[in-house]
Enzyme design. Structure first.
Site, PDB file in Angstrom:
ATOM      1  N   ARG A   1      78.261  98.962  44.054  1.00 31.03           N
ATOM      2  CA  ARG A   1      76.895  98.585  44.425  1.00 31.03           C
ATOM      3  C   ARG A   1      76.373  97.389  43.626  1.00 31.03           C
ATOM      4  NH1 ARG A   1      73.112  97.054  46.430  1.00 31.03           N
ATOM      5  NH2 ARG A   1      71.288  98.130  47.256  1.00 31.03           N
TER       6      ARG A   1
ATOM      7  N   ARG B   1      73.876 106.824  44.333  1.00 32.38           N
ATOM      8  CA  ARG B   1      73.427 106.113  43.130  1.00 32.38           C
ATOM      9  C   ARG B   1      73.407 106.931  41.857  1.00 32.38           C
ATOM     10  NH1 ARG B   1      68.289 104.043  46.327  1.00 32.38           N
ATOM     11  NH2 ARG B   1      68.395 106.271  46.680  1.00 32.38           N
TER      12      ARG B   1
ATOM     13  N   ASP C   1      75.414 105.524  57.040  1.00 34.07           N
ATOM     14  CA  ASP C   1      73.977 105.809  56.962  1.00 34.07           C
ATOM     15  C   ASP C   1      73.444 106.144  58.350  1.00 34.07           C
ATOM     16  OD1 ASP C   1      71.662 106.082  55.279  1.00 34.07           O
ATOM     17  OD2 ASP C   1      70.858 104.271  56.196  1.00 34.07           O
TER      18      ASP C   1
ATOM     19  N   TYR D   1      62.007 105.760  62.741  1.00 38.30           N
ATOM     20  CA  TYR D   1      62.353 104.530  62.022  1.00 38.30           C
ATOM     21  C   TYR D   1      62.245 103.315  62.921  1.00 38.30           C
ATOM     22  CZ  TYR D   1      63.967 106.601  57.656  1.00 38.30           C
ATOM     23  OH  TYR D   1      64.024 107.252  56.453  1.00 38.30           O
TER      24      TYR D   1
ATOM     25  N   ARG E   1      74.120 113.638  50.547  1.00 42.29           N
ATOM     26  CA  ARG E   1      74.067 112.461  49.671  1.00 42.29           C
ATOM     27  C   ARG E   1      74.907 112.629  48.415  1.00 42.29           C
ATOM     28  NH1 ARG E   1      69.747 108.663  49.873  1.00 42.29           N
ATOM     29  NH2 ARG E   1      69.099 108.477  52.038  1.00 42.29           N
TER      30      ARG E   1
HETATM   31  O1  CP3 Z   1      75.679 112.115  52.045  1.00 37.80           O
HETATM   32  C1  CP3 Z   1      76.431 111.180  51.715  1.00 37.80           C
HETATM   33  O2  CP3 Z   1      76.912 111.056  50.584  1.00 37.80           O
HETATM   34  C2  CP3 Z   1      76.857 110.217  52.796  1.00 37.80           C
HETATM   35  C3  CP3 Z   1      76.048 109.069  52.948  1.00 37.80           C
HETATM   36  C4  CP3 Z   1      74.610 109.126  53.423  1.00 37.80           C
HETATM   37  C5  CP3 Z   1      73.665 108.136  53.035  1.00 37.80           C
HETATM   38  N1  CP3 Z   1      72.533 108.341  53.746  1.00 37.80           N
HETATM   39  C6  CP3 Z   1      73.918 107.074  52.053  1.00 37.80           C
HETATM   40  C7  CP3 Z   1      72.799 106.249  51.550  1.00 37.80           C
HETATM   41  C8  CP3 Z   1      73.973 109.970  54.324  1.00 37.80           C
HETATM   42  C9  CP3 Z   1      74.486 111.237  54.991  1.00 37.80           C
HETATM   43  C10 CP3 Z   1      72.670 109.447  54.530  1.00 37.80           C
HETATM   44  C11 CP3 Z   1      71.705 110.036  55.482  1.00 37.80           C
HETATM   45  C12 CP3 Z   1      70.382 109.425  55.599  1.00 37.80           C
HETATM   46  N2  CP3 Z   1      70.046 108.103  55.543  1.00 37.80           N
HETATM   47  C13 CP3 Z   1      69.221 110.138  55.919  1.00 37.80           C
HETATM   48  C14 CP3 Z   1      69.176 111.611  56.221  1.00 37.80           C
HETATM   49  C15 CP3 Z   1      69.174 112.433  54.999  1.00 37.80           C
HETATM   50  C16 CP3 Z   1      67.866 112.411  54.315  1.00 37.80           C
HETATM   51  O3  CP3 Z   1      67.843 111.990  53.150  1.00 37.80           O
HETATM   52  O4  CP3 Z   1      66.886 112.867  54.919  1.00 37.80           O
HETATM   53  C17 CP3 Z   1      68.162 109.228  55.992  1.00 37.80           C
HETATM   54  C18 CP3 Z   1      66.711 109.551  56.294  1.00 37.80           C
HETATM   55  C19 CP3 Z   1      68.698 107.950  55.768  1.00 37.80           C
HETATM   56  C20 CP3 Z   1      67.983 106.647  55.803  1.00 37.80           C
HETATM   57  C21 CP3 Z   1      68.019 105.970  54.500  1.00 37.80           C
HETATM   58  N3  CP3 Z   1      69.118 105.349  53.972  1.00 37.80           N
HETATM   59  C22 CP3 Z   1      66.943 105.805  53.598  1.00 37.80           C
HETATM   60  C23 CP3 Z   1      65.554 106.369  53.795  1.00 37.80           C
HETATM   61  C24 CP3 Z   1      67.429 105.086  52.527  1.00 37.80           C
HETATM   62  C25 CP3 Z   1      66.628 104.522  51.384  1.00 37.80           C
HETATM   63  C26 CP3 Z   1      66.093 105.539  50.509  1.00 37.80           C
HETATM   64  C27 CP3 Z   1      67.053 105.754  49.419  1.00 37.80           C
HETATM   65  O5  CP3 Z   1      67.334 106.919  49.119  1.00 37.80           O
HETATM   66  O6  CP3 Z   1      67.480 104.743  48.862  1.00 37.80           O
HETATM   67  C28 CP3 Z   1      68.809 104.841  52.745  1.00 37.80           C
HETATM   68  C29 CP3 Z   1      69.764 104.166  51.853  1.00 37.80           C
HETATM   69  C30 CP3 Z   1      70.972 104.940  51.431  1.00 37.80           C
HETATM   70  N4  CP3 Z   1      71.740 105.741  52.246  1.00 37.80           N
HETATM   71  C31 CP3 Z   1      71.567 104.919  50.135  1.00 37.80           C
HETATM   72  C32 CP3 Z   1      72.712 105.730  50.200  1.00 37.80           C
HETATM   73  C33 CP3 Z   1      73.719 105.986  49.101  1.00 37.80           C
HETATM   74  C34 CP3 Z   1      71.064 104.113  48.932  1.00 37.80           C
HETATM   75  C35 CP3 Z   1      71.424 102.699  49.139  1.00 37.80           C
HETATM   76  C36 CP3 Z   1      71.478 101.896  47.868  1.00 37.80           C
HETATM   77  O7  CP3 Z   1      72.511 101.930  47.185  1.00 37.80           O
HETATM   78  O8  CP3 Z   1      70.502 101.201  47.584  1.00 37.80           O
END
Ligand code: CP3
Length: 346
Positions: free
Chosen positions: A39, A30, A75, A152, A26
């Site tokens: 965003r 944000r 994602d 999910y 990640r």
């Molecule tokens: O790593 C990176 O920079 C690349 C992008 C990336 C995102 N999500 C961007 C994202 C990667 C590799 C992920 C993986 C991901 N997504 C996982 C596995 C890693 C982990 O954290 O366990 C999971 C479970 C998800 C599913 C997901 N996507 C959730 C649960 C959420 C919401 C929770 C949260 O943190 O907001 C997202 C949204 C998400 N994915 C955001 C980002 C930057 C935030 C979106 C926003 O701007 O509102």
């Protein structure tokens, strides 16, 4: 080419490196001000589906810090949308699936299409990001593992205990295995498509797998993770990182499912984890993401402890034990990257 641009790939192959490579799960997101320039104007899904924006955000951490890898801004969950589920990211709630899988009919209705056709935006974004990176650092492509994605898809969003998903697993094992098998096929194909588009490394995220007992992992999950990884590995020759959290009870099983590097969180000492995994895999991790909120001396102390305990062993990739949190101070991220490189310079 930047100095040490190949140290991440070398570490994935357990070769000697000039310094320990570091990147963050990640790392784009944000906590970076630059992220909000997009965003504030676009929804998260629109950003993911617009290759120009995905590329720009992929580049943000690479331009801000000396990280040794980029990870494509995508994602875990859009693959579910491509299979026919109605995915939405709701402010304050996280991801929601409006038509979760609950019945045999729902499973029958799932569509597994070639990834290039189902998610063309992901391949396009990777091609564009690789061109933009121009060899500076490798690009990581990724997918969720079958268990995390099925959780999910069945729960319809995040969950504490996965009662509905596990209900299907225990109550209707044949349907569970059918669903997990479809997921494994879709994931394997998606991983291949990302390498064909230019990804140099793959990571499989099984973020929620720590919810399982070892016996349940072996019976209900392992064959499907193994299948997803094997599909990709048979077709494309790049290192694969297999990551999970809360995996202290199933480390050996995670390795059995596949991966050249195993990602561990902070709930286990990295040297203990590596001893159990053996010398034929690399290890990625394992700083607690919350440590990044501490004074820098404490970040240094905890990072030094991790680096000392692996003693420069080939195959270590420094990372957090899970993704960077939203309120993480950016300055600490930048300093941590430099600290890891300086501390481990050989
Ligand atoms: O790593 C990176 O920079 C690349 C992008 C990336 C995102 N999500 C961007 C994202 C990667 C590799 C992920 C993986 C991901 N997504 C996982 C596995 C890693 C982990 O954290 O366990 C999971 C479970 C998800 C599913 C997901 N996507 C959730 C649960 C959420 C919401 C929770 C949260 O943190 O907001 C997202 C949204 C998400 N994915 C955001 C980002 C930057 C935030 C979106 C926003 O701007 O509102």
């Amino acid at each position: 080419m930047r100095d040490g641009s190949d140290r991440f790939l070398k570490a994935c192959r357990r070769e000697c490196v000039d310094a320990t490579p570091v990147w963050f799960m990640r790392q784009a997101g944000r906590y970076m001000k630059a992220y909000w320039t997009y965003r504030d104007r676009y929804s998260f899904l629109d950003m993911v589906k617009t290759p120009e924006i995905s590329t720009a955000i992929t580049m943000q951490p690479v331009n801000a810090y000396d990280v040794d890898a980029a990870i494509i801004f995508q994602d875990l969950l859009p693959i579910l949308e491509s299979m026919g589920l109605d995915l939405d990211y709701v402010k304050g709630e996280g991801p929601v699936i409006h038509n979760p899988i609950r019945t045999v009919v729902d499973i029958d209705a799932l569509i597994v299409r070639p990834a290039e056709e189902a998610m063309p935006y992901a391949s396009d974004a990777i091609r564009m990001a690789v061109s933009e990176l121009n060899g500076r650092v490798p690009l990581i492509g990724f997918a969720g593992a079958p268990f995390t994605l099925v959780c999910y898809a069945v729960e319809g969003g995040s969950s504490r205990n996965y009662e509905i998903a596990k209900g299907l697993m225990y109550g209707e094992p044949a349907q569970w295995h059918r669903l997990m098998d479809m997921m494994a096929t879709a994931i394997g194909d998606y991983l291949i498509a990302q390498v064909r588009a230019g990804a140099g490394v793959l990571q499989v995220f099984d973020s929620w797998v720590g919810a399982l007992s070892p016996a349940d992992y072996r019976e209900y999950v392992l064959p499907h993770s193994q299948k997803a990884i094997a599909i990709a590995k048979e077709e494309v020759d790049v290192p694969l990182i297999h990551f999970g959290t809360g995996t202290s009870g199933i480390l050996e099983l995670l390795k059995e499912a596949g991966g050249d590097v195993i990602g561990v969180d902070w709930r286990i000492d990295i040297d203990v984890a590596w001893r159990r995994l053996g010398d034929d895999v690399g290890v990625q991790g394992n700083l607690d993401p919350v440590v990044l909120f501490a004074p820098f001396e404490e970040i240094e102390r905890q990072t030094g402890r991790i680096l000392d305990s692996v003693k420069g062993k080939s195959g270590h990739i420094f990372n957090l034990g899970h993704g960077i949190l939203q309120r993480t101070p950016v300055e600490n991220v930048r300093r941590l990257v430099d600290f890891v490189h300086e501390y481990t310079a050989r």
